[in-house]
Design an enzyme around this catalytic site. Structure first.
Site, PDB file in Angstrom:
ATOM      1  CD  GLN A 140       6.162  -7.417  -2.149  1.00 47.26           C
ATOM      2  OE1 GLN A 140       6.865  -6.828  -2.965  1.00 47.26           O
ATOM      3  NE2 GLN A 140       6.664  -8.023  -1.087  1.00 47.26           N
ATOM      4  CG  HIS A 165       3.013 -11.123   3.962  1.00 47.36           C
ATOM      5  ND1 HIS A 165       3.114 -10.772   5.285  1.00 47.36           N
ATOM      6  CD2 HIS A 165       4.278 -11.345   3.538  1.00 47.36           C
ATOM      7  CE1 HIS A 165       4.389 -10.774   5.641  1.00 47.36           C
ATOM      8  NE2 HIS A 165       5.117 -11.122   4.604  1.00 47.36           N
TER       9      HIS A 165
HETATM   10  N1  PMP Z   1       2.363  -7.660   2.916  1.00 45.83           N
HETATM   11  C1  PMP Z   1       3.034  -8.150   1.860  1.00 45.83           C
HETATM   12  C2  PMP Z   1       2.298  -8.474   0.601  1.00 45.83           C
HETATM   13  C3  PMP Z   1       4.419  -8.338   1.966  1.00 45.83           C
HETATM   14  O1  PMP Z   1       5.094  -8.821   0.915  1.00 45.83           O
HETATM   15  C4  PMP Z   1       5.079  -8.004   3.165  1.00 45.83           C
HETATM   16  C5  PMP Z   1       6.569  -8.207   3.349  1.00 45.83           C
HETATM   17  N2  PMP Z   1       7.093  -9.358   2.783  1.00 45.83           N
HETATM   18  C6  PMP Z   1       4.318  -7.488   4.221  1.00 45.83           C
HETATM   19  C7  PMP Z   1       2.964  -7.331   4.056  1.00 45.83           C
HETATM   20  C8  PMP Z   1       4.949  -7.117   5.525  1.00 45.83           C
HETATM   21  O2  PMP Z   1       5.783  -6.010   5.386  1.00 45.83           O
HETATM   22  P1  PMP Z   1       6.683  -5.537   6.611  1.00 45.83           P
HETATM   23  O3  PMP Z   1       7.465  -6.741   7.047  1.00 45.83           O
HETATM   24  O4  PMP Z   1       7.543  -4.467   6.020  1.00 45.83           O
HETATM   25  O5  PMP Z   1       5.771  -5.040   7.671  1.00 45.83           O
END
Ligand code: PMP
Length: 414
Positions: free
Chosen positions: A208, A128
């Site tokens: 996740q 991500h």
């Molecule tokens: N890492 C992963 C694997 C995610 O799925 C997400 C959110 N979709 C994030 C990081 C970021 O999380 P946040 O927006 O809550 O900081």
């Protein structure tokens, strides 16, 4: 799905969530966007509102009773997170705003102070952006190099590939525990072991995973583990960075300001001990209290039970999705988490999501903050359904019916 019902009963679990109760102004929704955020049980909402109503005060400074109580609740939440992750001590738990901030903290505090030209950071192709962009940026700033660990066509990571990438130049391996697109569950304990053998550190993005399976940071052996409260039935605005004491102790702060120094004068600053060194300013106090309640909710169901239940539901979804002609599912099978990115014929994923919404089914569509992965899959945009513990087989059935309907709307036969 009789066995699924025996493990956990989603219809009973939904009773704990106001979002799933009938509401005169809202349509009741089949909610399948849990990888984006989960709903909150009454216990979390009540814990937060009770805090605002009765214990609101800033932490770590109030000499009066309520101030002490607020501090006690905030530090109690830290102790609860430490226990939940099986950290050795609560000083290894830093509260942040979310996974994104947690990883930025590591990239800035560790990366900027430790990386030099020629050093390497290994990232996987399935990261991500939260575990990608902070590293690309710190690499640009320090002259370090990002090395890409490619995925297989099936959407897995192979340890042999990692072995070929690791060298004495590797300083960090940063990997997601579960892919937010492919649903791949990565062998993070082996990855951390290999990273350590090469003399590197290992960061695990647990955004996740933490609400869906047991997580034990000591068993994983990671140096850092990051997650967000809002994807684990807790509030937005609160996240966690677990860091191993030996690593955290030697790091400078990320942000500076109130509450993170031992002493300061015009010539010298002495940083506070961990974890305070990394928590500048007023922290998210009510949100930490809510996170505490969310972890209690998860443990009240049992993390093994949640994992077993979601695993069975995932197998059911994999079978049923195969019935939809023209549906292409990404990621490995059958061994994966309950996150399903797919395309359907040549129908745009936004159209799929919009038509499903007209049938009260919520899924996500787009690039899921993973552009390099989209490039690798040759599919910039996909539709994505993702499960949580309050979903059941009926929800999957409704999704599958809805996808048949989407095909009909676009004039596909069958
Ligand atoms: N890492 C992963 C694997 C995610 O799925 C997400 C959110 N979709 C994030 C990081 C970021 O999380 P946040 O927006 O809550 O900081």
């Amino acid at each position: 799905m009789a066995t699924t019902q025996r493990v956990l009963d989603a219809s009973e679990i939904r009773k704990q969530f106001p979002f799933f109760q009938p509401h005169p102004e809202m349509r009741s929704l089949i909610y399948l966007d849990n990888a984006a955020t989960t709903h909150k049980p009454y216990s979390v909402i009540e814990a937060v509102s009770h805090f605002w109503a009765h214990y609101n005060a800033n932490v770590h400074r109030g000499a009066y009773g309520v101030g002490a109580k607020a501090s006690e609740l905030y530090e109690g939440a830290r102790a609860r997170v430490a226990q939940f992750l099986n950290a050795r001590e609560m000083a290894e738990i830093i509260f942040t705003r979310g996974t994104t901030e947690s990883i930025n903290l590591v990239a800035y505090a560790w990366g900027r102070s430790q990386l030099k030209p020629g050093d390497e950071i290994i990232l996987t192709e399935m990261e991500h952006h939260a575990n990608l962009i902070p590293w690309l940026r710190v690499a640009q700033e320090t002259g370090a190099k990002v090395v890409v660990w490619s995925i297989t066509d099936e959407g897995r990571l192979e340890l042999e590939t990692l072995k070929s990438l690791l060298s004495e130049r590797t300083r960090m391996v940063a990997v997601t525990h579960v892919s937010n697109v492919l649903g791949t569950v990565n062998p993070v304990a082996e990855i951390c072991r290999l990273a350590h053998e090469a003399g590197a550190l290992c960061l695990v993005d647990g955004a996740q995973s933490v609400a869906h399976m047991p997580v034990d940071v000591q068993a994983i052996g990671c140096d850092f583990f990051a997650f967000s409260g809002h994807k684990a039935y807790g509030p937005t605005g609160i996240g966690v960075l677990y860091g191993r004491r030996e690593v955290l102790e030697n790091l400078p702060p990320f942000m500076t300001g109130g509450g993170m120094i031992r002493s300061v004068n015009w010539d010298r600053i002495d940083w506070a001990e961990i974890p305070m060194r990394f928590e500048a300013g007023t922290p998210p106090i009510a949100e930490a209290v809510g996170l505490h309640a969310a972890l209690d909710f998860i443990d009240s169901l049992g993390r093994e039970q949640i994992e077993a239940y979601e695993h069975e539901l995932t197998q059911y979804a994999l079978e049923r999705l195969q019935e939809v002609p023209g549906l292409k599912l990404y990621g490995p099978q059958p061994d994966r988490a309950g996150i399903f990115a797919f395309t359907l014929e040549d129908i745009h994923p936004h159209d799929i999501a919009t038509i499903l919404d007209s049938r009260d089914i919520a899924i996500r569509s787009g690039m899921h903050c993973a552009h390099p992965l989209g490039d690798r899959l040759g599919q910039k945009s996909t539709a994505r359904a993702s499960l949580a513990v309050y979903n059941d087989t009926e929800h999957i059935d409704r999704l599958v019916e809805g996808l048949h309907y989407v095909r009909q709307v676009f004039g596909y036969a069958g």
